[in-house]
Design a protein around this motif. Structure first.
Motif, PDB file in Angstrom:
ATOM      1  N   VAL A 378       0.843  -1.196   0.000  1.00 24.50           N
ATOM      2  CA  VAL A 378       0.000   0.000   0.000  1.00 24.50           C
ATOM      3  C   VAL A 378       0.880   1.248   0.000  1.00 24.50           C
ATOM      4  N   ASP A 379       0.600   2.159  -0.935  1.00 25.44           N
ATOM      5  CA  ASP A 379       1.305   3.443  -0.975  1.00 25.44           C
ATOM      6  C   ASP A 379       0.299   4.554  -1.256  1.00 25.44           C
ATOM      7  N   ASP A 380       0.782   5.799  -1.315  1.00 21.01           N
ATOM      8  CA  ASP A 380      -0.127   6.933  -1.493  1.00 21.01           C
ATOM      9  C   ASP A 380      -0.857   6.870  -2.828  1.00 21.01           C
ATOM     10  N   GLY A 381      -0.175   6.418  -3.880  1.00 24.25           N
ATOM     11  CA  GLY A 381      -0.832   6.310  -5.175  1.00 24.25           C
ATOM     12  C   GLY A 381      -1.971   5.319  -5.143  1.00 24.25           C
ATOM     13  N   LEU A 382      -1.749   4.212  -4.458  1.00 23.56           N
ATOM     14  CA  LEU A 382      -2.785   3.189  -4.359  1.00 23.56           C
ATOM     15  C   LEU A 382      -4.009   3.732  -3.629  1.00 23.56           C
ATOM     16  N   ARG A 383      -3.790   4.515  -2.573  1.00 19.50           N
ATOM     17  CA  ARG A 383      -4.908   5.037  -1.786  1.00 19.50           C
ATOM     18  C   ARG A 383      -5.828   5.920  -2.620  1.00 19.50           C
ATOM     19  N   GLN A 384      -5.287   6.565  -3.659  1.00 23.80           N
ATOM     20  CA  GLN A 384      -6.114   7.388  -4.539  1.00 23.80           C
ATOM     21  C   GLN A 384      -6.994   6.539  -5.442  1.00 23.80           C
ATOM     22  N   GLU A 385      -6.584   5.313  -5.670  1.00 23.53           N
ATOM     23  CA  GLU A 385      -7.303   4.455  -6.612  1.00 23.53           C
ATOM     24  C   GLU A 385      -8.284   3.507  -5.939  1.00 23.53           C
ATOM     25  N   ALA A 386      -7.921   2.976  -4.784  1.00 26.07           N
ATOM     26  CA  ALA A 386      -8.681   1.840  -4.248  1.00 26.07           C
ATOM     27  C   ALA A 386      -8.839   1.902  -2.740  1.00 26.07           C
ATOM     28  N   ARG A 387      -9.992   1.429  -2.296  1.00 32.29           N
ATOM     29  CA  ARG A 387     -10.146   1.034  -0.903  1.00 32.29           C
ATOM     30  C   ARG A 387      -9.601  -0.388  -0.788  1.00 32.29           C
ATOM     31  N   VAL A 388      -8.725  -0.597   0.148  1.00 29.58           N
ATOM     32  CA  VAL A 388      -8.083  -1.905   0.317  1.00 29.58           C
ATOM     33  C   VAL A 388      -8.545  -2.498   1.642  1.00 29.58           C
ATOM     34  N   TRP A 389      -9.109  -3.693   1.574  1.00 32.21           N
ATOM     35  CA  TRP A 389      -9.607  -4.371   2.769  1.00 32.21           C
ATOM     36  C   TRP A 389      -8.918  -5.728   2.923  1.00 32.21           C
ATOM     37  N   ARG A 390      -8.602  -6.078   4.151  1.00 31.79           N
ATOM     38  CA  ARG A 390      -8.121  -7.425   4.453  1.00 31.79           C
ATOM     39  C   ARG A 390      -9.207  -8.151   5.235  1.00 31.79           C
ATOM     40  N   THR A 391      -9.545  -9.370   4.824  1.00 34.26           N
ATOM     41  CA  THR A 391     -10.572 -10.128   5.519  1.00 34.26           C
ATOM     42  C   THR A 391     -10.035 -10.622   6.861  1.00 34.26           C
ATOM     43  N   THR A 392     -10.862 -10.463   7.903  1.00 34.89           N
ATOM     44  CA  THR A 392     -10.524 -10.888   9.264  1.00 34.89           C
ATOM     45  C   THR A 392     -11.753 -11.588   9.850  1.00 34.89           C
ATOM     46  N   ARG A 393     -11.635 -11.983  11.113  1.00 30.61           N
ATOM     47  CA  ARG A 393     -12.795 -12.517  11.833  1.00 30.61           C
ATOM     48  C   ARG A 393     -12.986 -11.740  13.126  1.00 30.61           C
ATOM     49  N   ASP A 394     -14.235 -11.442  13.433  1.00 28.01           N
ATOM     50  CA  ASP A 394     -14.529 -10.816  14.709  1.00 28.01           C
ATOM     51  C   ASP A 394     -14.271 -11.842  15.810  1.00 28.01           C
ATOM     52  N   PRO A 395     -13.440 -11.507  16.803  1.00 26.75           N
ATOM     53  CA  PRO A 395     -13.076 -12.501  17.820  1.00 26.75           C
ATOM     54  C   PRO A 395     -14.230 -12.900  18.728  1.00 26.75           C
ATOM     55  N   VAL A 396     -15.280 -12.091  18.804  1.00 32.20           N
ATOM     56  CA  VAL A 396     -16.409 -12.400  19.685  1.00 32.20           C
ATOM     57  C   VAL A 396     -17.454 -13.249  18.968  1.00 32.20           C
ATOM     58  N   SER A 397     -17.933 -12.773  17.823  1.00 29.62           N
ATOM     59  CA  SER A 397     -19.021 -13.466  17.122  1.00 29.62           C
ATOM     60  C   SER A 397     -18.522 -14.536  16.157  1.00 29.62           C
ATOM     61  N   GLY A 398     -17.259 -14.442  15.732  1.00 28.13           N
ATOM     62  CA  GLY A 398     -16.757 -15.351  14.713  1.00 28.13           C
ATOM     63  C   GLY A 398     -17.148 -14.953  13.308  1.00 28.13           C
ATOM     64  N   PHE A 399     -17.894 -13.855  13.142  1.00 29.51           N
ATOM     65  CA  PHE A 399     -18.294 -13.398  11.814  1.00 29.51           C
ATOM     66  C   PHE A 399     -17.075 -12.886  11.043  1.00 29.51           C
ATOM     67  N   VAL A 400     -17.107 -13.064   9.732  1.00 33.49           N
ATOM     68  CA  VAL A 400     -16.085 -12.468   8.879  1.00 33.49           C
ATOM     69  C   VAL A 400     -16.233 -10.944   8.913  1.00 33.49           C
ATOM     70  N   ASP A 401     -15.107 -10.259   8.983  1.00 32.70           N
ATOM     71  CA  ASP A 401     -15.090  -8.796   9.039  1.00 32.70           C
ATOM     72  C   ASP A 401     -14.026  -8.300   8.069  1.00 32.70           C
ATOM     73  N   LEU A 402     -13.944  -6.977   7.919  1.00 33.60           N
ATOM     74  CA  LEU A 402     -12.957  -6.360   7.043  1.00 33.60           C
ATOM     75  C   LEU A 402     -12.148  -5.329   7.822  1.00 33.60           C
ATOM     76  N   ALA A 403     -10.846  -5.329   7.608  1.00 28.14           N
ATOM     77  CA  ALA A 403      -9.959  -4.311   8.167  1.00 28.14           C
ATOM     78  C   ALA A 403      -9.425  -3.468   7.022  1.00 28.14           C
ATOM     79  N   CYS A 404      -9.571  -2.164   7.128  1.00 30.48           N
ATOM     80  CA  CYS A 404      -9.143  -1.284   6.040  1.00 30.48           C
ATOM     81  C   CYS A 404      -7.640  -1.036   6.127  1.00 30.48           C
ATOM     82  N   LEU A 405      -6.950  -1.164   4.982  1.00 30.97           N
ATOM     83  CA  LEU A 405      -5.509  -0.961   4.914  1.00 30.97           C
ATOM     84  C   LEU A 405      -5.134   0.337   4.196  1.00 30.97           C
ATOM     85  N   SER A 406      -6.125   1.072   3.706  1.00 30.32           N
ATOM     86  CA  SER A 406      -5.826   2.209   2.834  1.00 30.32           C
ATOM     87  C   SER A 406      -6.290   3.540   3.396  1.00 30.32           C
TER      88      SER A 406
END
Length: 548
Positions: A378-406
């Protein structure tokens, strides 16, 4: 052999694979599950874990007969085929309960025909008069999330699980049904199947250090990243990492493969139209990485534990249809109009297809290959083009969640999706009589940003007025019970709440849920009073969080 619950999932390949986690919920609850799917996806059934029985529906043959192209060339052959299918299922499956995950009218009708009684249907159902309704709170919510794209903060596989949970709890071991799930993994391809694809992979060029899959197609052309962009990424991965691109897709996507070939400068393997669904699974299991649009192949890779770098364009968004696997990377164009609504004509000539550059995707892929961390690309140029998400899991519910990297986690849309996850999970669990499984507390920076959000500030007065009228409904229900002529006042109050919740896109799912929930309780004013009270309570919790 009879089944306890028969699931109906009559849509696409990816939706079928997203039944996996709820099948595992059934197994943990001590229940025997069965599944009805379209026969053109029946080849994928051996990939599903914890599925003792399945019945493919001959949908294409049914339509052929309906068009007068069947054995007797009469449309009467179509309902005859359907009734034969239903009769065989009622005898072979003898289901105790139906969970219908497909909202179409034909699927609702099939669920009614297969159920031992009208009450033995959960999900998308028909009432005794033949009108469609949602049986279950999560099912009603799931249907409402399809209306506007800013109202779908849960992964589809988790929503399927929650829609089925009341039936699983009622028929099986409740404690097992309530446990957070980390399922969703498909059965791995057999050694024989993996060896079957070795002949195709034997054509890999000298110096190949691994394979990267490129899924060029999607369910609609507007959701397809350009073939020239895929080719630039494929060439870059070969040049920089020694990974040979493998083109994936169905026979109908051969024109996309030919377009790729025109732009490619490096070697690649063309497997488009060359694999069955089981062979595709064997091929995907050989990949280091899959670069893909939002497709069934992405869900197949997630189920096999293969990471994806997935691109979500037009109506596609990572929140609800992203991969059900931690550590995947999801890209959305950083445009205020994304995601666009269903049945909406793009005013920008599909500009989101061109907004994310091959450089961005290649940089992310190479960074992950070198370090195992998507953040490193991830760099500044990328942030202008895309929202970047990494898939994670919520530790309480176990549901899939997203963490933003951008750095897009404080956008109005992102904040509203986070708030909805918090609101809906607590509300729907309580209405289902479930132990609270709300997600982990919202981070302080998210709450602080939400308080300053223009979207939230616009919604707060509407939510506060809706909570006020909802809190007054129990007394109006009591008066209407004692004095039937007061029913008109109660109806006007319900309609006013409906208009409030339909006043903006961000509250569409709440408006739909209120409509479905009050219709289901229309003949039981005590139940309507309880619903109103709990809904008012949870809206007030949300508004207090945003104003304290």
């Amino acid at each position: 052999m009879s089944v306890d619950i028969l699931f109906l999932n009559l849509t696409r390949f990816g939706d079928l694979l997203q039944s996996q986690a709820l099948l595992e919920d059934c197994r943990r609850a001590g229940l025997r599950a069965g599944l009805v799917c379209l026969d053109n996806f029946a080849a994928a059934l051996p990939l599903l874990r914890s599925l003792p029985e399945a019945w493919p529906l001959p949908g294409a043959e049914f339509l052929r007969r309906l068009d007068g192209k069947g054995p007797g060339r009469s449309w009467h052959d179509a309902p005859a085929l359907l009734l034969d299918f239903v009769g065989r299922l009622r005898q072979e499956a003898a289901p105790r309960h139906i969970v219908n995950l497909t909202a179409t009218l034909p699927a609702r009708l099939l669920a009614s025909l297969l159920a031992p009684s009208p009450e033995a249907v959960t999900g998308f159902a028909l009432d005794r008069e033949g009108f469609g309704f949602c049986q279950g709170n999560w099912a009603a919510y799931l249907c409402g999330t399809t209306l506007k794209r800013c109202n779908a903060p849960f992964n589809m596989q988790d929503m399927f699980r929650m829609a089925a949970r009341p039936a699983i709890r009622a028929l099986g071991h409740p404690a097992a049904a309530d446990e957070p799930s980390h399922g969703g993994r498909l059965l791995p391809p057999s050694d024989a199947l993996r060896q079957q694809v070795d002949g195709l992979l034997a054509a890999a060029p000298e110096g190949c250090r691994g394979l990267v899959g490129l899924q060029l197609g999607a369910s609609h052309p507007a959701r397809q990243w350009p073939e020239s962009s895929f080719a630039a990424v494929g060439d870059g991965l070969w040049r920089s990492a020694g990974l040979c691109p493998v083109l994936l897709g169905t026979a109908s996507e051969k024109p996309l493969a030919r377009a790729y070939a025109k732009h490619a400068r490096g070697p690649f393997l063309d497997a488009v139209g060359a694999t069955s669904l089981p062979a595709l699974a064997g091929l995907v299991s050989r990949l280091r990485l899959l670069v893909t649009n939002d497709t069934g192949t992405m869900h197949l890779a997630a189920g096999l534990g293969i990471p994806s770098l997935a691109i979500f364009l037009a109506t596609a968004q990572a929140w609800d249809t992203g991969p059900y696997l931690e550590g995947c990377c999801c890209l959305e164009p950083a445009l205020p109009c994304h995601p666009c609504g269903f049945r909406q004509t793009c005013p920008h000539d599909g500009g989101c297809r061109r907004h994310i550059s091959p450089r961005t995707v290649l940089r992310l892929a190479l960074g992950w290959l070198a370090s195992g961390r998507w953040e490193s690309g991830v760099d500044d140029g990328l942030r202008q083009e895309a929202r970047v998400w990494r898939t994670t899991r919520d530790p309480v519910s176990g549901f899939v969640d997203l963490a933003c990297l951008s750095g897009h986690e404080h956008e109005d849309r992102s904040l509203w999706l986070h708030l909805q996850r918090h609101f809906w999970q607590g509300l729907l669990d309580e209405l289902d009589g479930m132990p609270a499984s709300s997600p982990s507390p919202l981070p302080a920076d998210v709450v602080d940003a939400a308080r300053l959000s223009g979207t939230v500030r616009t919604l707060l007065p509407v939510l506060q007025e809706a909570a006020h009228f909802l809190a007054a409904l129990p007394e109006q229900c009591r008066l209407a019970t004692a004095h039937p002529r007061m029913g008109q006042l109660l109806l006007r109050a319900c309609d006013h709440i409906q208009r409030l919740l339909e006043s903006g896109d961000e509250l569409t799912s709440l408006g739909y849920f209120w409509h479905e929930a009050r219709q289901a309780r229309g003949s039981d004013l005590a139940a309507l009073a309880r619903l109103s009270e709990r809904l008012a309570h949870h809206i007030r919790l949300l508004t207090a969080l945003l104003t304290s």
